[in-house]
Design an enzyme around this catalytic site. Structure first.
Site, PDB file in Angstrom:
ATOM      1  N   CYS A  57      34.213  87.188 -72.964  1.00  0.00           N
ATOM      2  CA  CYS A  57      34.718  85.983 -73.271  1.00  0.00           C
ATOM      3  C   CYS A  57      33.760  84.975 -73.813  1.00  0.00           C
ATOM      4  O   CYS A  57      33.847  84.101 -74.807  1.00  0.00           O
ATOM      5  CB  CYS A  57      35.490  85.245 -72.158  1.00  0.00           C
ATOM      6  SG  CYS A  57      36.388  86.261 -71.155  1.00  0.00           S
ATOM      7  N   CYS A  93      65.761  72.219 -57.839  1.00  0.00           N
ATOM      8  CA  CYS A  93      64.445  71.787 -57.427  1.00  0.00           C
ATOM      9  C   CYS A  93      64.468  70.409 -57.061  1.00  0.00           C
ATOM     10  O   CYS A  93      63.637  69.842 -56.278  1.00  0.00           O
ATOM     11  CB  CYS A  93      63.601  72.003 -58.412  1.00  0.00           C
ATOM     12  SG  CYS A  93      63.870  73.758 -59.560  1.00  0.00           S
ATOM     13  N   CYS A 135      59.987  80.154 -54.291  1.00  0.00           N
ATOM     14  CA  CYS A 135      61.187  78.819 -54.235  1.00  0.00           C
ATOM     15  C   CYS A 135      62.678  79.725 -54.580  1.00  0.00           C
ATOM     16  O   CYS A 135      63.504  79.075 -53.764  1.00  0.00           O
ATOM     17  CB  CYS A 135      60.489  77.702 -55.199  1.00  0.00           C
ATOM     18  SG  CYS A 135      60.128  76.302 -54.425  1.00  0.00           S
TER      19      CYS A 135
END
Lengths: 106, 283
Positions: free
Chosen positions: B98, B199, B244
């Site tokens: 990188c 949500c 969630c």
């Protein structure tokens, strides 16, 4: 295995220094099962040693009660310039080691 | 037997519906209505005004915040260290690291994480930071992409995100990503799963209130990737979002699903101005 070690670069002779080490390791307890119901074999870092100037100053024997990515801290007295050598091994036989130099003045 | 099970489920559902509607003495009813603004200027109004934005760590315990603030003891830093090693290691058949293109990450990657997810011109789609890292691997290093949630991918994304620590989130919504953004917003406000919750019901309307032993957070993505004690490891925002979904008993999208990246974009915009605190520690 990735590990992070924190030792002061320089210290006065006789000074108490903090040595901190964190090792990236899953610390598999041996009590868990994978998605197909097979037990996951126990694999923890079972021994960690630290030697300072060739003398072992710290040893930890760990079991399945230690959390993943164990983080240990201990204190030692700075006696002479030299190297702190950390070595550890897990149940799978994988070894890791790190070296940190310290300069002692006075 | 089967009929009895159905009857039980039906009874359970009607009870749940009753429980949701009937006010209980001494308990403030939880706000359930979810008005989605329809006119355009209102739609670009932030659900939580910038002055009221609070980091995810503000809802955790003091011990947890201390662990996060300690640059050495924070377990997430192990992944940052791993990412730093990977950054400088040549990879793939191109044999480039990188650093060979991007140089010092402290300069080249500063602020990068605040602008993601964004449209990648080459792929012509919305990508998050992890996907961008994998695209870079394929294009420039000629290397195989990392698996989602692998230590390598989490490490590199933690390392890159860490370069933006303290910088405010800064995603822009423009004609290119507007459709993704709208889909993300739609997902945020749409009820789903057996719990039939959106949500927004927790994270827009009822943040700072207690759910079981936890304070409900505002649901900002600024700490990700996070070290979560429950996972005993690092995890991406997508892993947390999937958790969630699971809590709502909704069908979990696969890692890399467009639905999740769109939701990530909406969340990032919703947190605009809030500084990045990655790698964060959560219970």
């Amino acid at each position: 295995m990735v590990a992070r070690i924190q030792v002061p670069k320089e210290a006065k002779r006789g000074e108490l220094i903090a040595v901190r080490i964190a090792i990236q390791h899953p610390m598999e307890t041996g009590f868990r099962f994978d998605h197909s119901g097979k037990p996951i074999p126990k694999n923890v870092v079972n021994t960690l040693t630290c030697s300072y100037g060739g003398v072992e100053i710290f040893r930890a024997e760990m079991g399945s009660g230690i959390s993943a990515n164990p983080y240990l801290q201990f204190y030692t007295r700075a006696t002479a310039s030299g190297e702190l050598v950390f070595e550890w091994v897990d149940d799978a036989g994988e070894r890791g080691s790190e070296r940190v130099a310290i300069t002692v003045t006075g | 037997m089967r009929r009895r099970v159905f009857a039980l489920i039906a009874a359970g559902l009607s009870f749940a519906a009753m429980a949701a509607e009937r006010p209980v003495a001494g308990v403030t009813p939880v706000a359930m209505e979810l008005p989605i603004p329809q006119s355009m200027p209102l739609r670009m109004q932030r659900p939580i005004p910038p002055a009221a934005l609070k980091q995810g760590s503000a809802f955790t315990s003091e011990a947890n915040r201390a662990l996060q603030a300690d640059e050495f003891a924070n377990p997430g830093m192990l992944w940052v260290t791993r990412g730093e090693k990977l950054w400088n290691e040549p990879a793939g058949s191109a044999g480039k690291s990188c650093a060979a293109c991007h140089g010092d990450a402290a300069q080249s990657m500063k602020g990068a994480a605040t602008r993601y997810p964004r449209i990648d011109p080459g792929a012509a789609r919305l990508v998050n930071l992890s996907e961008r890292i994998n695209l870079c691997r394929e294009r420039n290093q000629a290397a195989a992409p990392y698996q989602p949630e692998s230590d390598e991918l989490l490490g590199l994304s933690a390392f890159v995100t860490y370069q933006s620590r303290g910088l405010p989130m800064n995603v822009t919504i423009d004609p290119q990503n507007a459709r993704d953004f709208e889909r993300g917003r739609d997902r945020f406000y749409r009820r789903m799963g057996q719990m039939n919750l959106a949500c927004a019901q927790c994270h827009d309307r009822n943040w700072d209130r207690t759910l079981l032993f936890e304070k409900i957070s505002q649901g900002h993505p600024t700490g990700f990737p996070i070290y979560r004690q429950e996972w005993q490891t690092m995890g991406s925002l997508q892993r947390r979002l999937r958790a969630c979904y699971s809590g709502l008993r909704a069908q979990m999208p696969e890692y890399g699903a467009r639905e999740l990246v769109e939701l990530e974009l909406f969340l990032a915009w919703r947190a605009n101005g809030l500084p990045i605190e990655a790698p964060a520690v959560r219970r």
